[in-house]
Design a protein around this motif. Structure first.
Motif, PDB file in Angstrom:
ATOM      1  N   VAL A  23      71.986  23.745 -45.543  1.00  0.00           N
ATOM      2  CA  VAL A  23      71.271  23.173 -46.683  1.00  0.00           C
ATOM      3  C   VAL A  23      69.795  23.518 -46.515  1.00  0.00           C
ATOM      4  O   VAL A  23      69.347  23.854 -45.422  1.00  0.00           O
ATOM      5  N   ASN A  24      69.063  23.461 -47.588  1.00  0.00           N
ATOM      6  CA  ASN A  24      67.641  23.836 -47.559  1.00  0.00           C
ATOM      7  C   ASN A  24      67.461  25.218 -46.946  1.00  0.00           C
ATOM      8  O   ASN A  24      66.594  25.436 -46.113  1.00  0.00           O
ATOM      9  N   HIS A  25      68.278  26.158 -47.393  1.00  0.00           N
ATOM     10  CA  HIS A  25      68.333  27.494 -46.808  1.00  0.00           C
ATOM     11  C   HIS A  25      67.284  28.441 -47.358  1.00  0.00           C
ATOM     12  O   HIS A  25      67.119  29.542 -46.837  1.00  0.00           O
ATOM     13  N   SER A  28      66.740  30.103 -53.776  1.00  0.00           N
ATOM     14  CA  SER A  28      66.396  29.198 -54.877  1.00  0.00           C
ATOM     15  C   SER A  28      67.643  28.758 -55.651  1.00  0.00           C
ATOM     16  O   SER A  28      68.579  29.536 -55.839  1.00  0.00           O
ATOM     17  N   THR A  29      67.613  27.516 -56.097  1.00  0.00           N
ATOM     18  CA  THR A  29      68.727  27.015 -56.906  1.00  0.00           C
ATOM     19  C   THR A  29      68.798  27.778 -58.232  1.00  0.00           C
ATOM     20  O   THR A  29      69.879  27.946 -58.783  1.00  0.00           O
ATOM     21  N   GLU A  30      67.650  28.270 -58.707  1.00  0.00           N
ATOM     22  CA  GLU A  30      67.645  29.053 -59.937  1.00  0.00           C
ATOM     23  C   GLU A  30      68.461  30.330 -59.762  1.00  0.00           C
ATOM     24  O   GLU A  30      69.268  30.683 -60.626  1.00  0.00           O
ATOM     25  N   LEU A  32      70.819  30.856 -57.460  1.00  0.00           N
ATOM     26  CA  LEU A  32      72.223  30.463 -57.276  1.00  0.00           C
ATOM     27  C   LEU A  32      72.874  30.116 -58.616  1.00  0.00           C
ATOM     28  O   LEU A  32      74.016  30.515 -58.878  1.00  0.00           O
ATOM     29  N   ASP A  33      72.160  29.384 -59.459  1.00  0.00           N
ATOM     30  CA  ASP A  33      72.693  29.030 -60.778  1.00  0.00           C
ATOM     31  C   ASP A  33      72.909  30.278 -61.639  1.00  0.00           C
ATOM     32  O   ASP A  33      73.904  30.382 -62.360  1.00  0.00           O
ATOM     33  N   THR A  34      71.968  31.230 -61.562  1.00  0.00           N
ATOM     34  CA  THR A  34      72.095  32.466 -62.322  1.00  0.00           C
ATOM     35  C   THR A  34      73.301  33.273 -61.854  1.00  0.00           C
ATOM     36  O   THR A  34      74.069  33.790 -62.665  1.00  0.00           O
ATOM     37  N   GLU A  36      75.995  32.138 -60.405  1.00  0.00           N
ATOM     38  CA  GLU A  36      77.213  31.448 -60.844  1.00  0.00           C
ATOM     39  C   GLU A  36      77.462  31.662 -62.335  1.00  0.00           C
ATOM     40  O   GLU A  36      78.575  32.008 -62.753  1.00  0.00           O
ATOM     41  N   LYS A  37      76.420  31.487 -63.142  1.00  0.00           N
ATOM     42  CA  LYS A  37      76.559  31.638 -64.593  1.00  0.00           C
ATOM     43  C   LYS A  37      76.985  33.050 -64.967  1.00  0.00           C
ATOM     44  O   LYS A  37      77.903  33.249 -65.770  1.00  0.00           O
ATOM     45  N   GLU A 106      68.812  38.278 -50.462  1.00  0.00           N
ATOM     46  CA  GLU A 106      68.474  36.923 -49.998  1.00  0.00           C
ATOM     47  C   GLU A 106      69.453  36.451 -48.921  1.00  0.00           C
ATOM     48  O   GLU A 106      69.058  35.828 -47.940  1.00  0.00           O
TER      49      GLU A 106
END
Length: 138
Positions: A23-25, A28-30, A32-34, A36-37, A106
């Motif tokens: 966690v806290n790797h 960015s969550t952005e 990761l979300d991109t 996945e989407k 990344e």
């Protein structure tokens, strides 16, 4: 102080469990979300129908309900090192290729950081494990 505690937790996980969750790797969550989407979108657009046809052609209609439960991760295989295969994967849009290349870079940075942490925990010089995996050339 926090670093020493984290190193100790990682050491314990490696010695006693054989795995750990990061966690806290720093990815960015952005991003990761991109990823996945875009992966879900690619699956919907290019893979879902082919998969259903393959299942039907093999007379496996009984597993049709299982198709709905497939993870979005189960669409294709990307290799980043030693040489990327992203240009060989069919049906990927250019923007998706760029995002996946960035994601792989990344992940590589994260893996290299973990290797240095493992070196520190094992009392090895920084970069020792990286050289073992990459060879002397990198």
């Amino acid at each position: 102080e926090e670093r020493a505690a984290t190193l100790s937790l990682i050491n314990d996980a490696c010695e006693n469990w054989g795995f750990f969750e990061i966690v806290n790797h720093g990815i960015s969550t952005e991003l990761l979300d991109t990823v996945e989407k875009m992966t879900k979108g690619h699956y919907k657009k290019c893979m879902e129908e082919r998969f259903k046809e393959m299942v039907a052609s093999k007379g496996l209609e009984a597993v049709q309900s299982e198709i709905e439960d497939l993870d979005w991760e189960s669409t294709f295989y990307l290799r980043h090192l030693p040489q990327s295969n992203i240009s060989e994967v069919p049906d990927l849009e250019d923007e998706y290729r760029k995002v996946m290349k960035l994601f792989a870079e990344e992940l590589e940075k994260l893996a290299e950081n973990l290797l240095d942490i493992f070196c520190e925990n094992l009392g090895l010089e920084k970069g020792y494990l990286k050289k073992a995996f990459y060879g002397a050339g990198k």
